[in-house]
Design an enzyme around this catalytic site. Structure first.
Site, PDB file in Angstrom:
ATOM      1  N   VAL A 146       0.834  -1.201   0.000  1.00  0.00           N
ATOM      2  CA  VAL A 146       0.000   0.000   0.000  1.00  0.00           C
ATOM      3  C   VAL A 146       0.867   1.248   0.000  1.00  0.00           C
ATOM      4  O   VAL A 146       1.820   1.379   0.786  1.00  0.00           O
ATOM      5  CB  VAL A 146      -0.962  -0.012   1.197  1.00  0.00           C
ATOM      6  CG1 VAL A 146      -1.648   1.345   1.371  1.00  0.00           C
ATOM      7  CG2 VAL A 146      -2.010  -1.109   0.995  1.00  0.00           C
TER       8      VAL A 146
ATOM      9  N   HIS B 179      10.037  -4.869  20.188  1.00  0.00           N
ATOM     10  CA  HIS B 179       8.747  -4.588  20.817  1.00  0.00           C
ATOM     11  C   HIS B 179       8.324  -3.129  20.684  1.00  0.00           C
ATOM     12  O   HIS B 179       7.640  -2.596  21.556  1.00  0.00           O
ATOM     13  CB  HIS B 179       8.783  -4.961  22.305  1.00  0.00           C
ATOM     14  CG  HIS B 179       9.075  -6.397  22.564  1.00  0.00           C
ATOM     15  ND1 HIS B 179       9.620  -6.844  23.754  1.00  0.00           N
ATOM     16  CD2 HIS B 179       8.909  -7.497  21.791  1.00  0.00           C
ATOM     17  CE1 HIS B 179       9.768  -8.168  23.698  1.00  0.00           C
ATOM     18  NE2 HIS B 179       9.346  -8.577  22.516  1.00  0.00           N
TER      19      HIS B 179
ATOM     20  N   HIS C  82       6.604  -9.334  26.560  1.00  0.00           N
ATOM     21  CA  HIS C  82       6.722  -9.555  25.125  1.00  0.00           C
ATOM     22  C   HIS C  82       5.381  -9.222  24.488  1.00  0.00           C
ATOM     23  O   HIS C  82       4.335  -9.702  24.926  1.00  0.00           O
ATOM     24  CB  HIS C  82       7.153 -11.001  24.879  1.00  0.00           C
ATOM     25  CG  HIS C  82       8.475 -11.314  25.515  1.00  0.00           C
ATOM     26  ND1 HIS C  82       9.603 -11.583  24.798  1.00  0.00           N
ATOM     27  CD2 HIS C  82       8.852 -11.356  26.823  1.00  0.00           C
ATOM     28  CE1 HIS C  82      10.624 -11.796  25.617  1.00  0.00           C
ATOM     29  NE2 HIS C  82      10.172 -11.660  26.865  1.00  0.00           N
TER      30      HIS C  82
END
Length: 613
Positions: free
Chosen positions: A243, A545, A588
């Site tokens: 995109v 993360h 996590h």
């Protein structure tokens, strides 16, 4: 619809166009498409990678990470506080996103971390609300009694989900000759064994993995939320669709923008732009790196950033790409006594041994069914109680310096919440993870054949530092400038120093002490705080993360989306991925991506029902 092709999508209209078939995107698509009255399209830039052993076999992610078929592997810009080092951010490329290549740890943050979202101005984003999604998403598979006794697995079935699509389980076995001593030594320091879930993860425990205990394969977004639903006539998934921007309908200057669809490029053709139309909404699920990029390419962001890449500003939204946060990690490495076979991951360097492990995996045996599961979530005050007050005072000083040099509205409220957690002896603020084998972040070359190692990872879990992600060009194939601004607040570096000093004390206690021959890294030559700081700067890595680059905050506090995940200044453009998380939680983050995807579906379906009433 199974295996959509370009002609199924180009110039067609779907109720909901989801950009990104990753962890949150497929969770959202699978949940939305349960309503047969609506049509859902997912556009994924990577390949499908379904039924691929590098995805399904947990330990094979070591080969997927860094491979451009599976991993975007974004570089950061040189980091000023790391002496100019660049870091590499591995991100899943293909259906399932990062849930397809991660280390499969399933953790849930403390209740206080979820409650912080609401305190920052997001009603309904609190522990009581978000815990419900944990129970809807997870299908916990209990260990056998033999496993419980042998591996010291602790759990409380009341804190776990039992009917969801994501299967979680303990490993069939661990490298118990190392990991159980690690738990025992932690426990000897008055660190309790804990279930690790239910909003109170403070303590030491074996975590569970996102793994099916019948097939011993990875349980992830693609085989949980897409594969079982791929024959639905109202669900279309097109891979290799990159995109470029969101298309908006014409409007007057006083109206919110209406997303009418998206432009995308397909496959290897980087010149032809295709269009697909959205009858109801466009939802970006492209993650912390790409969601702000697509907004900026679509004319939403800070005007000076957009002007620099020749993009017309449609919505002035200064928070786009800001408030970036990430967990940071480094490790200590120890050489073990070779007279005991600890079955460490070092042995996987031997191709004969590695081949044997692949053969064992289907039966639930061998290294590929183990994972990295022995962890402790601890309050900072555990590390150096005698000097904690002085550390807290310095942390407050560092925050004042940070605020004095930042014009970021709303940052003070975030940092005050973080200071409260840092001071709180009852709330986990750090992670220390035991790994049977040589660590990944090393100044040395490959380990010597036949040697066995113990690695202990230490993490910054609630970073005070803030970074940014912004486009450097209007080419959608060029990754944006990623600047995590690591250690711009020195407290983050100080937290890692204290953790390393704590681990050094830890390994001097039996039953760990008698297993270790020597410390390899940081090494005895690095003893002072300054020496340790320099080692950290040389070895630091991302923990994969990152969040916050499209933060869910009030608009006047540099927010990008509101609590319904709508982008400010738009009527029907949402973001549902980790980029909306305004304050980095502990642990996590894959579980949080699933939660965001499912909560987004609930929000959308409720709004749809109201609009039809």
């Amino acid at each position: 619809m199974v295996d959509a092709v370009l002609s199924d999508v180009v110039n067609k209209a779907f109720d909901y166009v989801i950009v990104g078939g990753g962890t949150a995107g497929l969770t959202l698509a699978g949940t939305l498409s349960e309503d047969a009255s609506i049509s859902v399209l997912v556009l994924e830039a990577g390949e499908s990678n379904l039924d691929d052993p590098k995805v399904l076999i947990l330990g094979q992610n070591a080969y997927a990470i860094g491979d451009p078929k599976y991993d975007w592997n974004y570089p950061t810009i040189p980091q000023h506080h790391l002496d100019g080092r660049c870091l590499f951010w591995n991100r899943g490329k293909g259906l399932g996103g990062s849930s397809a290549i991660n280390f499969s740890n399933w953790t849930i943050p403390p209740a206080e971390d979820f409650d912080a979202f609401e305190k920052l101005g997001n009603p309904g984003w609190n522990w009581n609300d978000l815990e419900k999604y944990v129970h809807r998403i997870e299908k916990f598979q209990k260990p056998t009694q033999d496993q419980i006794e042998k591996e010291l697995y602790t759990f409380n079935t009341d804190t776990r989900g039992h009917t969801g699509a994501i299967k979680t389980t303990f490993p069939v076995s661990t490298s118990s000759s190392l990991e159980i001593p690690y738990l025992q030594v932690m426990n000897s320091l008055d660190i309790p064994f804990t279930d690790g879930y239910g909003g109170k993860p403070c303590g030491v425990f074996h975590t569970t993995l996102t793994m099916d205990n019948e097939t011993h394969a990875r349980s992830y977004a693609a085989n949980a939320y897409y594969t079982p639903n791929r024959t639905r006539s109202n669900l279309t998934v097109l891979t290799r669709a990159h995109v470029a921007k969101v298309i908006f309908a014409d409007n007057t200057a006083s109206e919110d923008l209406v997303a009418a669809g998206v432009e995308f490029l397909f496959g290897n053709n980087t010149s032809t732009r295709h269009v697909v139309h959205a009858k109801r909404e466009v939802i970006l699920c492209t993650g912390t790196v790409i969601s702000p990029q697509i907004l900026e390419l679509s004319g939403i962001g800070r005007s000076e950033v957009l002007e620099a890449i020749s993009i017309e500003t449609k919505i002035e939204l200064p928070g786009v790409g800001e408030n970036l946060q990430d967990h940071q990690v480094t490790n200590l490495n120890y050489e073990l006594d070779n007279q005991v076979d600890h079955e460490t991951w070092d042995r996987m360097a031997d191709p004969v041994f590695a081949a044997e492990q692949l053969k064992l995996q289907p039966n639930g045996e061998g290294m590929h069914c183990r994972g990295i599961v022995s962890m402790a979530f601890l309050p900072f005050s555990k590390f150096n109680p005698e000097e904690s007050d002085a550390f807290f005072t310095q942390a407050e000083t560092n925050v004042k310096k940070q605020l004095a040099s930042s014009a970021y509205p709303g940052l003070a409220g975030q940092l005050e919440l973080q200071l409260q957690v840092l001071r709180n002896p009852e709330v986990a603020d750090t992670e220390i993870l035991c790994f049977p084998g040589r660590g990944f972040y090393t100044l040395l070359g490959p380990p010597e054949p036949g040697k066995q190692h113990l690695c202990v990872f230490v993490f910054v879990q609630h970073p005070f530092s803030r970074g940014s992600i912004h486009c450097k060009t209007n080419d959608p194939f060029q990754s944006p400038d990623i600047d995590p601004n690591v250690f711009s607040n020195d407290t983050d570096l100080g937290i890692l120093v204290e953790q390393i000093k704590f681990v050094r004390k830890l390994v001097e206690i039996d039953p760990l002490k008698s297993l270790i021959i020597r410390e390899i890294e940081p090494g005895p030559e690095r003893e002072s705080n300054e020496d340790i700081r320099e080692f950290i700067k040389l070895t630091l890595a991302t923990a994969y993360h990152a969040c916050g680059s499209c933060s869910m905050l009030p608009r006047e506090k540099n927010g990008v989306v509101d609590p319904t995940l709508k982008v400010y200044g738009t009527r029907n453009l949402r973001i549902a991925d980790l980029s909306i998380i305004p304050l980095q939680p502990l642990g996590h983050t894959q579980s949080i991506a699933y939660i965001v995807g499912m909560k987004a579906a609930d929000i959308i379906l409720v709004e749809k029902k109201k609009s039809e009433a």
